[in-house]
Every structure is written in C-alpha cells, then in structure tokens.
Motif scaffolding. Structure first.
Motif, short mmCIF file in Angstrom:
data_model
loop_
_atom_site.label_atom_id
_atom_site.label_comp_id
_atom_site.label_asym_id
_atom_site.label_seq_id
_atom_site.Cartn_x
_atom_site.Cartn_y
_atom_site.Cartn_z
N GLU A 38 3.81 -6.67 -13.69
CA GLU A 38 4.31 -5.51 -14.60
C GLU A 38 3.54 -4.34 -13.91
OE1 GLU A 38 1.59 -7.66 -17.36
OE2 GLU A 38 3.01 -8.37 -15.92
N ASN A 39 1.98 -4.47 -13.54
CA ASN A 39 1.31 -3.32 -13.03
C ASN A 39 1.44 -2.88 -11.80
OD1 ASN A 39 -0.16 -3.19 -15.45
ND2 ASN A 39 -1.86 -4.64 -14.95
N ARG A 40 2.02 -3.99 -10.82
CA ARG A 40 2.46 -3.64 -9.49
C ARG A 40 3.71 -2.71 -9.53
NH1 ARG A 40 1.08 -8.96 -8.84
NH2 ARG A 40 3.15 -9.94 -8.77
N LYS A 41 4.62 -3.15 -10.47
CA LYS A 41 5.66 -2.45 -10.50
C LYS A 41 5.51 -0.99 -10.86
CE LYS A 41 10.48 -2.72 -12.62
NZ LYS A 41 11.19 -3.55 -13.79
N ARG A 42 4.68 -0.83 -11.88
CA ARG A 42 4.32 0.54 -12.55
C ARG A 42 3.69 1.33 -11.43
NH1 ARG A 42 0.39 0.00 -16.68
NH2 ARG A 42 0.73 2.33 -16.85
N PHE A 43 2.86 0.61 -10.68
CA PHE A 43 2.08 1.35 -9.53
C PHE A 43 3.14 1.78 -8.43
CE2 PHE A 43 -0.17 1.25 -5.37
CZ PHE A 43 -0.94 2.23 -5.52
N LEU A 44 3.92 0.82 -8.22
CA LEU A 44 4.91 1.43 -7.06
C LEU A 44 6.02 2.43 -7.48
CD1 LEU A 44 5.61 -1.93 -5.37
CD2 LEU A 44 3.97 -0.12 -4.45
N ALA A 45 6.33 2.32 -8.90
CA ALA A 45 7.11 3.45 -9.38
C ALA A 45 6.39 4.82 -9.48
CB ALA A 45 7.66 2.91 -11.06
N ASP A 46 5.33 5.01 -9.72
CA ASP A 46 4.64 6.21 -9.77
C ASP A 46 3.07 6.22 -9.31
OD1 ASP A 46 3.57 8.78 -10.24
OD2 ASP A 46 4.81 9.13 -12.03
N GLU A 47 2.89 6.07 -8.09
CA GLU A 47 1.28 5.72 -7.74
C GLU A 47 0.51 6.67 -8.53
OE1 GLU A 47 0.82 5.02 -3.63
OE2 GLU A 47 2.52 3.57 -3.51
N ARG A 48 0.83 7.92 -8.27
CA ARG A 48 -0.46 8.76 -9.09
C ARG A 48 -0.45 8.71 -10.33
NH1 ARG A 48 -4.33 12.51 -7.19
NH2 ARG A 48 -5.37 12.89 -9.14
N LEU A 82 -9.50 -4.86 -2.49
CA LEU A 82 -8.28 -3.95 -1.92
C LEU A 82 -7.20 -4.54 -1.39
CD1 LEU A 82 -10.93 -1.72 0.02
CD2 LEU A 82 -9.78 -0.94 -2.08
N ALA A 83 -7.31 -5.79 -0.99
CA ALA A 83 -6.44 -6.69 -0.60
C ALA A 83 -5.02 -6.82 -1.79
CB ALA A 83 -6.72 -8.09 -0.10
N LYS A 84 -5.40 -6.33 -2.78
CA LYS A 84 -4.55 -6.70 -3.82
C LYS A 84 -3.61 -5.40 -3.40
CE LYS A 84 -6.53 -9.68 -6.06
NZ LYS A 84 -7.41 -10.44 -5.40
N ILE A 85 -3.88 -4.25 -3.07
CA ILE A 85 -3.19 -3.00 -2.50
C ILE A 85 -2.21 -3.41 -1.62
CG2 ILE A 85 -3.03 -0.81 -1.66
CD1 ILE A 85 -5.86 -0.25 -3.01
N GLY A 86 -2.77 -4.17 -0.64
CA GLY A 86 -2.05 -4.61 0.50
C GLY A 86 -0.99 -5.62 0.21
N ALA A 87 -1.16 -6.60 -0.65
CA ALA A 87 -0.25 -7.53 -1.35
C ALA A 87 0.71 -6.79 -2.05
CB ALA A 87 -1.06 -8.53 -2.10
N THR A 88 0.51 -5.77 -2.92
CA THR A 88 1.31 -4.83 -3.43
C THR A 88 2.30 -4.46 -2.68
OG1 THR A 88 -0.14 -4.81 -5.14
CG2 THR A 88 1.63 -2.93 -5.27
N ASP A 89 1.92 -3.89 -1.28
CA ASP A 89 2.81 -3.09 -0.43
C ASP A 89 3.53 -4.20 0.59
OD1 ASP A 89 1.99 -0.63 -1.19
OD2 ASP A 89 0.41 -0.52 0.29
N GLY A 90 3.20 -5.70 0.32
CA GLY A 90 3.80 -6.63 1.24
C GLY A 90 2.94 -6.78 2.45
N LYS A 91 2.01 -6.37 2.51
CA LYS A 91 1.26 -6.68 3.91
C LYS A 91 0.38 -7.72 3.79
CE LYS A 91 1.16 -1.88 5.14
NZ LYS A 91 2.15 -1.76 6.30
N SER A 92 0.14 -8.59 5.01
CA SER A 92 -0.53 -9.66 4.86
C SER A 92 -2.04 -9.34 5.13
CB SER A 92 -0.74 -10.52 6.26
OG SER A 92 -0.75 -9.88 7.46
N PHE A 93 -3.11 -9.92 4.87
CA PHE A 93 -4.57 -9.52 5.10
C PHE A 93 -4.82 -9.24 6.27
CE2 PHE A 93 -9.28 -9.86 5.61
CZ PHE A 93 -9.53 -9.30 4.38
#
Length: 145
Positions: A38-48, A82-93
C-alpha cells in the motif's frame, strides 16, 4: 570526541557508520516503508506528497525524486534500504548498481564477472604508490608496538 576515521581517506567510498546512520535515519525509514504494497502504491501515485510525510531534508527528497542513489548514499542512505526504491520501480539490484557507476546493466554485469574494478585509482588518497598498500588497521588486533 570525534572518532578517527581512516576510511574517509578512500576516494569515492562512503562508509555507512553511526554518523551516516543518524544523517539518513528518516531517508532509510522512508525506504523501509516501501516494503508494504500500500505504501509503494501511494508513493508511485504521488511521490512528492508521500515524501513530504517524512522528516527528510529537501536534498534527500530531491535525490529520491531524481533516483540519484549516489546522492542518497552521501546523504545517509544505506544501499540495502535504498534497494527498496529500485524494487518499487521494478529494477534489479544489478540495474541499480550499474546506474550508480555510470554503466549499463550489461556493462556492470560483465565488469563484475571479469573480477570487478581495478584497484588503480581506488586506494587511499594519502598513498604514494605501493608504499602503504599493505597498511595495517590500528585496531586492538592490528595495533603495532
């Protein structure tokens, strides 16, 4: 009393020590919040808007928005958080690490398979040639008489 930090003499290296931990506390807590869907969804919806819920500095927020992971590390971010940001964006380490070195994912992978970066240019700033290449740490176990 300030601690002796000989590792600060290694160019291009930021050690995540207690000082960095304090500096990046809120940044790293934000990253850990991204473990919940739910936090990843909220972040991606309006990052700022999501970032503004955290007591991060403006520099930290801008670094996250720009996905400038090197800047995040300089501002106290821990790569494992910080890897959590990448994972949220669908990026591998591996993709993240490549971006931090200015390489593509394939270039980074090939460099690592080939043994990693050369030590040339990545030694202590105070070194002159190989004179200090085998410098011993001055801890309890490495203390010289």
């Amino acid at each position: 009393m300030a601690l002796d930090k000989p590792y600060k003499d290694v160019p291009g290296t930021t050690i995540f020590d207690a000082e960095q931990s304090r500096l990046g506390y809120h940044l790293n807590q934000f990253c850990m919040s991204l473990m919940k869907a739910e936090n990843r969804k909220r972040f991606l919806a309006d990052e700022r808007a999501y970032l503004d819920e955290w007591a991060m500095t403006e520099d930290q927020k801008q670094a996250v928005l720009a996905r400038d992971l090197n800047r995040c590390i300089a501002l106290g971010g821990n790569i494992y958080f910080l890897a959590k940001i990448g994972a949220t964006d669908g990026k591998s380490f591996q993709q993240m690490a490549g971006s931090m070195t200015g390489m593509t994912e394939e270039e980074y992978r090939n460099m690592m398979i080939g043994g990693g970066r050369s030590a040339e240019g990545n030694r202590y700033i105070g070194e002159d040639g190989d004179a200090q290449a085998h410098r011993q740490p001055q801890g309890a176990a490495g203390k010289k008489s």
